[in-house]
Structures are given as C-alpha cells and as structure tokens.
Motif scaffolding. Structure first.
Motif, PDB file in Angstrom:
ATOM      1  N   ALA A  10       0.832  -1.206   0.000  1.00  0.00           N
ATOM      2  CA  ALA A  10       0.000   0.000   0.000  1.00  0.00           C
ATOM      3  C   ALA A  10       0.866   1.255   0.000  1.00  0.00           C
ATOM      4  CB  ALA A  10      -0.937  -0.002   1.205  1.00  0.00           C
ATOM      5  N   VAL A  11       1.935   1.242   0.770  1.00  0.00           N
ATOM      6  CA  VAL A  11       2.852   2.389   0.790  1.00  0.00           C
ATOM      7  C   VAL A  11       3.492   2.555  -0.584  1.00  0.00           C
ATOM      8  CG1 VAL A  11       4.997   3.308   1.775  1.00  0.00           C
ATOM      9  CG2 VAL A  11       3.288   2.259   3.271  1.00  0.00           C
ATOM     10  N   ASP A  12       3.947   1.471  -1.188  1.00  0.00           N
ATOM     11  CA  ASP A  12       4.575   1.541  -2.515  1.00  0.00           C
ATOM     12  C   ASP A  12       3.593   2.030  -3.576  1.00  0.00           C
ATOM     13  OD1 ASP A  12       6.987   0.654  -1.501  1.00  0.00           O
ATOM     14  OD2 ASP A  12       6.682  -1.429  -2.136  1.00  0.00           O
ATOM     15  N   ARG A  13       2.374   1.511  -3.559  1.00  0.00           N
ATOM     16  CA  ARG A  13       1.374   1.922  -4.557  1.00  0.00           C
ATOM     17  C   ARG A  13       0.975   3.381  -4.370  1.00  0.00           C
ATOM     18  NH1 ARG A  13      -0.815  -3.070  -3.171  1.00  0.00           N
ATOM     19  NH2 ARG A  13      -2.486  -2.015  -2.041  1.00  0.00           N
ATOM     20  N   THR A  14       0.884   3.815  -3.126  1.00  0.00           N
ATOM     21  CA  THR A  14       0.530   5.211  -2.856  1.00  0.00           C
ATOM     22  C   THR A  14       1.624   6.145  -3.342  1.00  0.00           C
ATOM     23  OG1 THR A  14      -0.793   4.554  -0.950  1.00  0.00           O
ATOM     24  CG2 THR A  14      -0.095   6.866  -1.054  1.00  0.00           C
ATOM     25  N   ARG A  15       2.882   5.782  -3.116  1.00  0.00           N
ATOM     26  CA  ARG A  15       3.998   6.593  -3.604  1.00  0.00           C
ATOM     27  C   ARG A  15       3.914   6.727  -5.122  1.00  0.00           C
ATOM     28  NH1 ARG A  15       7.811   3.450  -2.979  1.00  0.00           N
ATOM     29  NH2 ARG A  15       8.194   3.785  -0.766  1.00  0.00           N
ATOM     30  N   GLN A  16       3.695   5.617  -5.815  1.00  0.00           N
ATOM     31  CA  GLN A  16       3.617   5.651  -7.269  1.00  0.00           C
ATOM     32  C   GLN A  16       2.418   6.480  -7.740  1.00  0.00           C
ATOM     33  OE1 GLN A  16       6.011   4.492  -9.458  1.00  0.00           O
ATOM     34  NE2 GLN A  16       4.800   5.846 -10.744  1.00  0.00           N
ATOM     35  N   PHE A  17       1.299   6.356  -7.064  1.00  0.00           N
ATOM     36  CA  PHE A  17       0.110   7.140  -7.402  1.00  0.00           C
ATOM     37  C   PHE A  17       0.402   8.637  -7.301  1.00  0.00           C
ATOM     38  CE2 PHE A  17      -3.723   9.321  -5.760  1.00  0.00           C
ATOM     39  CZ  PHE A  17      -4.526   9.212  -6.869  1.00  0.00           C
ATOM     40  N   PRO A  46       7.958   8.204   2.801  1.00  0.00           N
ATOM     41  CA  PRO A  46       9.111   7.301   2.907  1.00  0.00           C
ATOM     42  C   PRO A  46       9.554   6.763   1.546  1.00  0.00           C
ATOM     43  CG  PRO A  46       7.130   6.248   3.777  1.00  0.00           C
ATOM     44  CD  PRO A  46       6.773   7.661   3.469  1.00  0.00           C
ATOM     45  N   MET A  47      10.845   6.839   1.313  1.00  0.00           N
ATOM     46  CA  MET A  47      11.445   6.321   0.087  1.00  0.00           C
ATOM     47  C   MET A  47      11.679   4.819   0.253  1.00  0.00           C
ATOM     48  SD  MET A  47      11.484   8.898  -1.841  1.00  0.00           S
ATOM     49  CE  MET A  47      12.455   8.336  -3.204  1.00  0.00           C
ATOM     50  N   PRO A  48      11.919   4.105  -0.861  1.00  0.00           N
ATOM     51  CA  PRO A  48      12.117   2.653  -0.767  1.00  0.00           C
ATOM     52  C   PRO A  48      13.196   2.232   0.235  1.00  0.00           C
ATOM     53  CG  PRO A  48      11.773   3.268  -3.046  1.00  0.00           C
ATOM     54  CD  PRO A  48      11.862   4.550  -2.266  1.00  0.00           C
ATOM     55  N   PHE A  49      14.322   2.960   0.281  1.00  0.00           N
ATOM     56  CA  PHE A  49      15.384   2.571   1.223  1.00  0.00           C
ATOM     57  C   PHE A  49      14.939   2.764   2.670  1.00  0.00           C
ATOM     58  CE2 PHE A  49      16.277   7.057   0.528  1.00  0.00           C
ATOM     59  CZ  PHE A  49      16.628   7.518   1.795  1.00  0.00           C
ATOM     60  N   GLU A  50      14.074   3.744   2.910  1.00  0.00           N
ATOM     61  CA  GLU A  50      13.551   3.939   4.259  1.00  0.00           C
ATOM     62  C   GLU A  50      12.542   2.844   4.622  1.00  0.00           C
ATOM     63  OE1 GLU A  50      13.783   8.750   4.651  1.00  0.00           O
ATOM     64  OE2 GLU A  50      12.320   7.892   3.259  1.00  0.00           O
ATOM     65  N   MET A  51      11.782   2.396   3.633  1.00  0.00           N
ATOM     66  CA  MET A  51      10.851   1.295   3.870  1.00  0.00           C
ATOM     67  C   MET A  51      11.609  -0.003   4.119  1.00  0.00           C
ATOM     68  SD  MET A  51       7.907   2.506   4.082  1.00  0.00           S
ATOM     69  CE  MET A  51       7.097   0.917   4.207  1.00  0.00           C
TER      70      MET A  51
END
Length: 67
Positions: A10-17, A46-51
């Motif tokens: 969900a965090v990744d999809r929201t970032r992309q959205f 949050p960026m991918p490295f932070e996730m």
C-alpha cells in the motif's frame, strides 16, 4: 486484517500514485492544486530505502521482504 506485506504494498502503490499525479502525461487534466498537494505529500513520504529499514526494524508491521 491487514498483513505486513499488504501494508508495504500500500505504501509503494501510494507513492507511485502520487508520482503519477505529478506527471501531466500520465494524468492529464488534473488541477494544479491537486498536483501541488501530491508534491507536498511526497516531500516527506518514505522512500524505498527507508521502507527497507522499516521492514528490518519492524517486520511485524511492514513484513520481512526483499526489494
């Protein structure tokens, strides 16, 4: 019940959205105010490295995953 990997996705999809909202080619006819709101949200998102770090420190929240 949300599973850790679902929360991470969900965090990744929201970032992309939000990034897609910034791109007029991907999302035409989006008002400037909405693009500005998306930019403000991404400022501290949050960026991918932070996730990845969050997943290591809290696997029960974000899951044990590999990017």
């Amino acid at each position: 019940m949300t599973l850790p990997y679902e929360r991470r996705n969900a965090v990744d999809r929201t970032r992309q959205f939000l990034y897609d909202l910034l791109d007029p080619k991907k999302t035409p006819r989006v008002p400037k105010s909405v693009r500005e709101d998306a930019r403000r949200c991404l400022r501290h998102f949050p960026m991918p490295f932070e996730m990845e770090r969050a997943g290591e420190q809290a696997p029960d929240v974000f899951g044990d995953w590999k990017p």
